[in-house]
Design an enzyme around this catalytic site. Structure first.
Site, short mmCIF file in Angstrom:
data_model
loop_
_atom_site.label_atom_id
_atom_site.label_comp_id
_atom_site.label_asym_id
_atom_site.label_seq_id
_atom_site.Cartn_x
_atom_site.Cartn_y
_atom_site.Cartn_z
CB THR A 49 -0.99 -0.27 1.20
OG1 THR A 49 -2.01 -1.57 2.00
CG2 THR A 49 -1.31 1.35 1.26
CE1 TYR A 139 2.60 -8.64 2.43
CE2 TYR A 139 3.27 -7.01 2.11
CZ TYR A 139 2.27 -7.25 2.44
OH TYR A 139 1.64 -6.83 1.76
CE LYS A 169 1.12 -6.26 4.78
NZ LYS A 169 -0.15 -7.05 4.14
CB THR A 171 -0.91 -10.19 2.06
OG1 THR A 171 -0.92 -9.57 3.26
CG2 THR A 171 -1.75 -10.23 1.01
N GLY A 194 -4.89 -10.47 5.95
CA GLY A 194 -3.61 -9.48 5.29
C GLY A 194 -5.08 -9.32 4.19
CG ASP A 196 -8.14 -5.13 3.24
OD1 ASP A 196 -6.91 -6.06 3.99
OD2 ASP A 196 -8.13 -3.92 3.24
CD GLU A 197 -9.81 -8.29 -0.65
OE1 GLU A 197 -9.72 -8.33 0.35
OE2 GLU A 197 -9.42 -8.15 -1.75
CB SER A 213 -4.61 -0.90 1.20
OG SER A 213 -5.22 -1.91 0.55
O1 MN9 Z 1 -1.71 -6.23 2.10
C1 MN9 Z 1 -3.65 -5.84 0.56
N1 MN9 Z 1 -2.51 -6.00 -0.14
C2 MN9 Z 1 -2.33 -5.42 -1.46
C3 MN9 Z 1 -2.46 -5.89 2.20
O2 MN9 Z 1 -2.30 -4.27 -1.40
C4 MN9 Z 1 -2.50 -6.31 -2.30
C5 MN9 Z 1 -4.72 -5.52 1.16
O3 MN9 Z 1 -5.33 -4.66 1.93
C6 MN9 Z 1 -5.10 -4.77 0.05
O4 MN9 Z 1 -5.69 -4.18 -0.69
C7 MN9 Z 1 -7.24 -5.65 -0.05
C8 MN9 Z 1 -8.55 -5.14 -0.92
O5 MN9 Z 1 -7.91 -6.76 -1.97
O6 MN9 Z 1 -7.40 -6.71 0.70
#
Ligand code: MN9
Length: 309
Positions: A49, A139, A169, A171, A194, A196-197, A213
């Site tokens: 981000t 990460y 972290k 993701t 990581g 959000d959705e 983010s």
């Molecule tokens: O790591 C973010 N990942 C990226 C955290 O930006 C690749 C997430 O917060 C995503 O932006 C979020 C939306 O897809 O889940």
């Protein structure tokens, strides 16, 4: 080494840029104050981000320093130092320790793909040993690094050569793997969600904290989701998550992070655009984005006072 024991929402912070595309450090303090007021309990700096990978090392150091100062010990600050050059990553980690950051985190190199857990462990050991007094979080973001490794194997091997390894972290979207990581060795690691959705699913699986983010623009919405789940109101929690999905879907119709930075500007924080290779929004795009967000009710339900379901 103790982990940060993160709980609740940690914002993956944006790096404010000015109209020339230079880092605009004076905006960091108001950004941080806004985040803390909206319910964020930690800051993850220079990650995907925050475009850490698109900044020079000097800029990364300056951004990290500014965030640590702006937070002033109110919430933990984690500095992301991943780099294709491990020597640069080490310097950034050392710097993070010097300036009083609370933890260091790093992606693995990604130009030359890391395909073996042994190599991943060696890379992380090199970086983490440059900040030996700070807790270290790997990460894991395979969609961007291209390294789709067995994370459990990394957790098994890691501690032998990375004494300050305290967590990940995480993701990725594999809830089952996330759960295994959380439960590994009686919950030894601080594994932070990581994506959000899928926050609701992650919380149901045992997540205690999430780094993301969209907590920059909608922390109150996610705060309601967490509270609803805690009191057993699954219907309300689902409504909150569904709003987040709609919001992210809308943002992704534009260059995603530039779109989110535009939303921050709509809320009075001028953090500029993103650096290449990420795209930008034209004035017409910004109007369109605002209209689309308005049509899904974003400007109502992303606000702290909002409480209807
Ligand atoms: O790591 C973010 N990942 C990226 C955290 O930006 C690749 C997430 O917060 C995503 O932006 C979020 C939306 O897809 O889940």
């Amino acid at each position: 080494m103790n982990s940060l024991n993160l709980t609740g929402l940690v914002a993956a912070t944006y790096t404010p840029l000015d109209s020339k595309g230079d880092v605009n450090t004076p905006v960091v303090r108001p950004m941080v104050d806004h985040l803390l007021e909206s319910g964020v309990g930690g800051l993850y700096v220079c990650g995907s981000t925050g475009e850490g990978i698109s900044l020079t090392s000097d800029e990364r150091k300056s951004v990290a320093h500014t965030f640590v100062e702006a937070a002033g010990g109110r919430v933990p600050v984690i500095v992301q130092v991943g780099h294709n050059s491990l020597a640069e990553a080490r310097q950034l980690a050392e710097h993070a320790q010097q300036i009083g950051a609370d933890a260091v985190s790093a992606t693995c190199p990604s130009y030359f793909k890391v395909t073996e857990v042994v190599a991943l462990t060696e890379c992380m050991a090199e970086i983490a040993s440059a900040a030996p007094d700070l807790p270290f979080y790997y990460y894991h973001i395979p969609a961007l690094t291209g390294s789709t490794m067995d994370v459990m194997e990394f957790l098994r091997r890691g501690p032998a050569s990375i004494p300050n390894l305290v967590g990940i972290k995480y993701t990725d979207t594999k809830l089952h793997e996330f759960q295994q990581c959380l439960e590994f060795n009686g919950g030894q690691f601080d594994v932070v969600w990581g994506c959000d959705e899928m926050l609701l699913g992650a919380l149901a699986t045992g997540a205690r904290a999430a780094i993301g983010s969209t907590y920059n623009i909608a922390a109150p919405l996610y705060g309601q989701l967490i509270a609803a789940l805690a009191r057993g109101d699954l219907d309300k929690a689902r409504i909150c998550q569904s709003r987040s999905v709609a919001m992210i879907h809308t943002l992704k119709q534009f260059p995603f992070h530039a779109a989110m930075k535009s939303v921050l500007a709509m809320n009075g924080l001028d953090v500029g655009g993103c650096r290449l290779p990420q795209g930008y929004l034209t004035e017409a795009d910004r109007v369109e984005l605002k209209n689309r967000l308005q049509s899904i009710g974003f400007f109502d339900w992303s606000q702290p006072a909002h409480n209807e379901t």
